[in-house]
Motif scaffolding. Structure first.
Motif, mmCIF file in Angstrom:
data_model
loop_
_atom_site.group_PDB
_atom_site.id
_atom_site.type_symbol
_atom_site.label_atom_id
_atom_site.label_comp_id
_atom_site.label_asym_id
_atom_site.label_seq_id
_atom_site.Cartn_x
_atom_site.Cartn_y
_atom_site.Cartn_z
ATOM 1 N N LEU A 38 0.840 -1.193 0.000
ATOM 2 C CA LEU A 38 0.000 0.000 0.000
ATOM 3 C C LEU A 38 0.876 1.244 0.000
ATOM 4 O O LEU A 38 1.846 1.326 0.748
ATOM 5 C CB LEU A 38 -0.907 0.020 1.223
ATOM 6 C CG LEU A 38 -1.924 -1.105 1.318
ATOM 7 C CD1 LEU A 38 -2.741 -0.969 2.586
ATOM 8 C CD2 LEU A 38 -2.834 -1.115 0.109
ATOM 9 N N LEU A 39 0.504 2.191 -0.852
ATOM 10 C CA LEU A 39 1.172 3.483 -0.908
ATOM 11 C C LEU A 39 0.153 4.549 -0.564
ATOM 12 O O LEU A 39 -0.994 4.481 -0.989
ATOM 13 C CB LEU A 39 1.715 3.738 -2.316
ATOM 14 C CG LEU A 39 2.657 2.690 -2.880
ATOM 15 C CD1 LEU A 39 2.984 2.999 -4.327
ATOM 16 C CD2 LEU A 39 3.919 2.599 -2.051
ATOM 17 N N THR A 40 0.572 5.548 0.206
ATOM 18 C CA THR A 40 -0.355 6.602 0.604
ATOM 19 C C THR A 40 0.395 7.913 0.821
ATOM 20 O O THR A 40 1.609 7.910 1.060
ATOM 21 C CB THR A 40 -1.113 6.219 1.891
ATOM 22 O OG1 THR A 40 -2.059 7.245 2.198
ATOM 23 C CG2 THR A 40 -0.190 6.007 3.068
ATOM 24 N N ASN A 41 -0.335 9.002 0.743
ATOM 25 C CA ASN A 41 0.197 10.306 1.137
ATOM 26 C C ASN A 41 -0.503 10.800 2.399
ATOM 27 O O ASN A 41 -0.353 11.944 2.792
ATOM 28 C CB ASN A 41 0.064 11.331 0.005
ATOM 29 C CG ASN A 41 -1.382 11.587 -0.376
ATOM 30 O OD1 ASN A 41 -2.301 11.000 0.179
ATOM 31 N ND2 ASN A 41 -1.580 12.477 -1.339
ATOM 32 N N GLY A 43 -0.716 10.583 6.251
ATOM 33 C CA GLY A 43 0.062 10.164 7.412
ATOM 34 C C GLY A 43 -0.749 9.394 8.444
ATOM 35 O O GLY A 43 -0.251 8.455 9.071
ATOM 36 N N VAL A 44 -2.010 9.779 8.643
ATOM 37 C CA VAL A 44 -2.868 9.080 9.606
ATOM 38 C C VAL A 44 -3.125 7.656 9.128
ATOM 39 O O VAL A 44 -3.034 6.698 9.896
ATOM 40 C CB VAL A 44 -4.191 9.853 9.825
ATOM 41 C CG1 VAL A 44 -5.152 9.054 10.676
ATOM 42 C CG2 VAL A 44 -3.910 11.211 10.456
ATOM 43 N N LEU A 45 -3.430 7.505 7.844
ATOM 44 C CA LEU A 45 -3.652 6.173 7.285
ATOM 45 C C LEU A 45 -2.377 5.345 7.342
ATOM 46 O O LEU A 45 -2.407 4.167 7.707
ATOM 47 C CB LEU A 45 -4.153 6.269 5.843
ATOM 48 C CG LEU A 45 -4.379 4.937 5.120
ATOM 49 C CD1 LEU A 45 -5.430 4.100 5.843
ATOM 50 C CD2 LEU A 45 -4.797 5.188 3.682
ATOM 51 N N GLN A 46 -1.246 5.946 7.022
ATOM 52 C CA GLN A 46 0.023 5.217 7.082
ATOM 53 C C GLN A 46 0.261 4.689 8.491
ATOM 54 O O GLN A 46 0.681 3.553 8.676
ATOM 55 C CB GLN A 46 1.172 6.110 6.627
ATOM 56 C CG GLN A 46 2.494 5.365 6.555
ATOM 57 C CD GLN A 46 3.602 6.189 5.949
ATOM 58 O OE1 GLN A 46 3.542 7.414 5.903
ATOM 59 N NE2 GLN A 46 4.635 5.524 5.480
ATOM 60 N N HIS A 47 -0.040 5.506 9.498
ATOM 61 C CA HIS A 47 0.113 5.073 10.888
ATOM 62 C C HIS A 47 -0.815 3.895 11.202
ATOM 63 O O HIS A 47 -0.398 2.919 11.816
ATOM 64 C CB HIS A 47 -0.171 6.248 11.837
ATOM 65 C CG HIS A 47 -0.093 5.883 13.281
ATOM 66 N ND1 HIS A 47 1.099 5.769 13.949
ATOM 67 C CD2 HIS A 47 -1.060 5.594 14.188
ATOM 68 C CE1 HIS A 47 0.869 5.421 15.200
ATOM 69 N NE2 HIS A 47 -0.440 5.322 15.373
ATOM 70 N N LYS A 48 -2.071 3.974 10.764
ATOM 71 C CA LYS A 48 -3.026 2.886 11.027
ATOM 72 C C LYS A 48 -2.585 1.582 10.367
ATOM 73 O O LYS A 48 -2.855 0.504 10.879
ATOM 74 C CB LYS A 48 -4.423 3.266 10.523
ATOM 75 C CG LYS A 48 -5.135 4.256 11.385
ATOM 76 C CD LYS A 48 -6.531 4.542 10.861
ATOM 77 C CE LYS A 48 -7.248 5.514 11.775
ATOM 78 N NZ LYS A 48 -8.612 5.766 11.363
ATOM 79 N N PRO A 167 -10.551 3.889 -2.721
ATOM 80 C CA PRO A 167 -11.165 4.958 -1.923
ATOM 81 C C PRO A 167 -10.776 4.793 -0.454
ATOM 82 O O PRO A 167 -10.477 3.685 -0.006
ATOM 83 C CB PRO A 167 -12.667 4.735 -2.116
ATOM 84 C CG PRO A 167 -12.792 3.293 -2.461
ATOM 85 C CD PRO A 167 -11.545 2.916 -3.198
ATOM 86 N N PRO A 168 -10.749 5.896 0.291
ATOM 87 C CA PRO A 168 -10.445 5.793 1.720
ATOM 88 C C PRO A 168 -11.444 4.874 2.424
ATOM 89 O O PRO A 168 -12.628 4.886 2.093
ATOM 90 C CB PRO A 168 -10.573 7.236 2.223
ATOM 91 C CG PRO A 168 -10.517 8.082 1.004
ATOM 92 C CD PRO A 168 -11.015 7.249 -0.126
ATOM 93 N N VAL A 169 -10.957 4.092 3.384
ATOM 94 C CA VAL A 169 -11.850 3.190 4.112
ATOM 95 C C VAL A 169 -12.006 3.613 5.570
ATOM 96 O O VAL A 169 -12.858 3.074 6.262
ATOM 97 C CB VAL A 169 -11.363 1.723 4.041
ATOM 98 C CG1 VAL A 169 -11.430 1.213 2.628
ATOM 99 C CG2 VAL A 169 -9.979 1.581 4.612
ATOM 100 N N TRP A 170 -11.192 4.533 6.054
ATOM 101 C CA TRP A 170 -11.328 4.966 7.436
ATOM 102 C C TRP A 170 -11.738 6.400 7.499
ATOM 103 O O TRP A 170 -11.394 7.223 6.774
ATOM 104 C CB TRP A 170 -10.004 4.782 8.202
ATOM 105 C CG TRP A 170 -9.729 3.367 8.527
ATOM 106 C CD1 TRP A 170 -10.393 2.592 9.437
ATOM 107 C CD2 TRP A 170 -8.734 2.529 7.963
ATOM 108 N NE1 TRP A 170 -9.847 1.347 9.481
ATOM 109 C CE2 TRP A 170 -8.832 1.269 8.585
ATOM 110 C CE3 TRP A 170 -7.767 2.707 7.009
ATOM 111 C CZ2 TRP A 170 -7.989 0.214 8.285
ATOM 112 C CZ3 TRP A 170 -6.940 1.653 6.710
ATOM 113 C CH2 TRP A 170 -7.059 0.433 7.339
#
Length: 170
Positions: A38-41, A43-48, A167-170
């Protein structure tokens, strides 16, 4: 391929594959492992996704040398003693070889006298080379390791080098 954007000139990295800037891997795969990254920009999602305190479940398809016994499966389900301590219990089941698998490079070694099996293993930790160490500890060395899921994100039918936006899930 290394699951990072930088590396030496002779190493294949994500830089030549992903057409987006400012995205970062949320979790990593070691050089010998395959599958979902998974790649993301965010930071909150990356932490989760990647922080050990979040206990997000990761699903792996594991080709092991040998045939798992009921005792070996039970050990994995109860947790395995590794050199860095006891693992949390894993969910594990024997599974058929996954469909639509890509060829592995280099190929998995084949031994005509030793059978191999596939396991679906789900863990909530992310220690260094944990799945490989867990299967080895119960007498089932890992031949091939494919991450098939991270929480609600699934590999599905994706092939190496393919990517999709979710799509975002959280």
């Amino acid at each position: 391929m290394l699951s990072q954007f930088s590396g030496s000139a002779d190493e294949q990295t994500l830089k030549g594959l992903i057409p987006h800037n400012d995205v970062y891997p949320a979790g990593r795969l070691d050089k010998d492992s395959e599958g979902l990254l998974l790649l993301t920009n965010d930071g909150v999602l990356q932490h989760k996704i990647s922080h050990p305190s979040q206990k997000l479940q990761k699903t792996y398809w594991v080709q092991v040398e040998g045939e798992p016994t009921a005792e070996a499966l039970q050990q994995l389900r109860q947790g395995v003693e590794l050199n860095d301590g006891m693992t949390l219990p894993a969910e594990v089941m024997v599974m058929p070889e996954p469909q639509n698998l890509w060829p592995r490079n280099p190929p998995v070694r084949e031994r005509l006298s030793v059978p191999d099996s596939w396991l679906c293993l789900k863990i909530t930790e992310g220690r260094n080379r944990q799945v490989r160490r867990m299967t080895a500890a119960v007498g089932l060395p890992t031949l091939r390791l494919i991450r098939a899921g991270i929480g609600p994100f699934l590999l599905r039918q994706m092939q190496p080098g393919e990517w999709r936006e979710e799509p975002p899930v959280w």
